[in-house]
Design an enzyme around this catalytic site. Sequence first.
Site, PDB file in Angstrom:
ATOM      1  N   THR A 185       0.832  -1.215   0.000  1.00 15.01           N
ATOM      2  CA  THR A 185       0.000   0.000   0.000  1.00 15.01           C
ATOM      3  C   THR A 185       0.858   1.254   0.000  1.00 15.01           C
ATOM      4  O   THR A 185       2.074   1.205   0.192  1.00 15.01           O
ATOM      5  CB  THR A 185      -0.912   0.049   1.252  1.00 15.01           C
ATOM      6  N   CYS A 186       0.182   2.394  -0.171  1.00 17.01           N
ATOM      7  CA  CYS A 186       0.899   3.673  -0.212  1.00 17.01           C
ATOM      8  C   CYS A 186       1.230   4.204   1.174  1.00 17.01           C
ATOM      9  O   CYS A 186       1.825   5.271   1.299  1.00 17.01           O
ATOM     10  CB  CYS A 186       0.053   4.703  -0.942  1.00 17.01           C
ATOM     11  N   ASP A 187       0.818   3.496   2.211  1.00 17.44           N
ATOM     12  CA  ASP A 187       1.030   4.010   3.569  1.00 17.44           C
ATOM     13  C   ASP A 187       2.397   3.584   4.106  1.00 17.44           C
ATOM     14  O   ASP A 187       2.812   2.436   3.910  1.00 17.44           O
ATOM     15  CB  ASP A 187      -0.075   3.481   4.487  1.00 17.44           C
ATOM     16  N   SER A 188       3.054   4.503   4.803  1.00 16.98           N
ATOM     17  CA  SER A 188       4.402   4.178   5.306  1.00 16.98           C
ATOM     18  C   SER A 188       4.373   3.277   6.541  1.00 16.98           C
ATOM     19  O   SER A 188       5.407   2.758   6.951  1.00 16.98           O
ATOM     20  CB  SER A 188       5.179   5.455   5.605  1.00 16.98           C
ATOM     21  N   ASN A 231      -6.426   0.607  -0.327  1.00 14.93           N
ATOM     22  CA  ASN A 231      -5.859   0.741  -1.678  1.00 14.93           C
ATOM     23  C   ASN A 231      -6.540  -0.205  -2.675  1.00 14.93           C
ATOM     24  O   ASN A 231      -6.004  -0.455  -3.754  1.00 14.93           O
ATOM     25  CB  ASN A 231      -4.349   0.454  -1.690  1.00 14.93           C
TER      26      ASN A 231
END
Length: 385
Positions: free
Chosen positions: A329-332, A368
């Site tokens: 996903t785009c989350d850190s 996502n």
Amino acid sequence: MTSPHVTIGSSDEMQTHWRQLASQYGSPLLVFDAKVLRRNYQELVEALPGVQLFYAVKAHPHAFIVRVIEQLGGGFDVASGGETDLLLQLKVFGRRTIHTHPIKKDAEIRTALRYGVTTFVVDSLYELEKLIPYRGRVGVLLRLSFRNLGAAVDLSRKFGCSLTEAPEIIARARELDVHIKGVSFHVGSQCADASKHVEGIETCCELMQRMNEHGGTPMNVMDIGGGFPADYNRQGVDIHKFCAPIRAALEQLPDDWDILAEPGRYLVASAVTSITTVVGKSIRDNVRWYYLDDGVYGSYSGQIYDHACYPLQVLRTGESFPSVLAGPTCDSIDVIAEGIELPELEVDDLVIGHEMGAYTAATRTRFNSLPDARLVDLGTGEIDG
Ligand SMILES: Cc1ncc(COP(=O)(O)O)c(C=O)c1O
């Protein structure tokens, strides 16, 4: 972030096995091995003789698992209408099921009753009162709280009445003619040892015997919950040894009491293995970052919700470098492991996650809009997803 146990390399046979599964069923994949579930169940039966096991469906609410537990003659512990519906769809006999959530909507109680459940759990006067309309049809367990900071998940933070509140609730139930048939507790999930189980058994025994002296229908059921651990740090879990103090404590109880347990994690954790694939890589500040097609919003969600740290395995060997394994996903926050040393991986390499059957798929999200890992039953080849 806790560092996982990492295995570098694998036998040729296992490499072929995982590669074949990934090419046949795709990645990300969860692989369910019913043989392992059967073995775990049998080991727990032997470690806790005379204890009736009710699989905690929440750990992994899936037909593949439910069917095996049913074949083994096990019972089921449900905590929601959705879990009850799953058993209903699979035509599991309702009498084999207990409902253990201390907080319930009336509709949920009615669904469970219609399905055939008769055992419910309460931990307050408020919840007791919800059962008044059904008092002729239910046997109630009063849940007590035993805080356990040594467990990965201290469930008594949220549920269970104190030992001092218990007599009042039991006395009120007698006035209301709601049958409290015994007590339950859950000393926390992923326990380091069985000392809290022993404390729970001894304390509840003393409470039940004291309350039984007052007359009325005697309490004769004790539910010792779950908490039996998975082998996340790969040091080996000897469940027979873990349960030895529990066996000793249970031997002190009256012979005619029914003893129940609600194991989830121990039964299913090692029965499911995750296969995920490296889909991208980069070098950031001299650290190799590998981006996988499954992560903490997916099958590795237990790293967030369950505080679990799954043993990982890469198939390559060779010189090792500081590395990070990150989810898709785009989350850190979506990082599975950092501060680990790995050989140079390449796109399309597989990363294997072990002990991934409990509180993994059960808590994943669709963030996502990424697809869920499919679940394959290794024995039958049946695939879900
Ligand atoms: C009421 C109840 N019973 C059983 C379980 C299963 O516990 P474990 O997975 O530790 O065996 C849980 C876990 O959350 C629970 O809340």
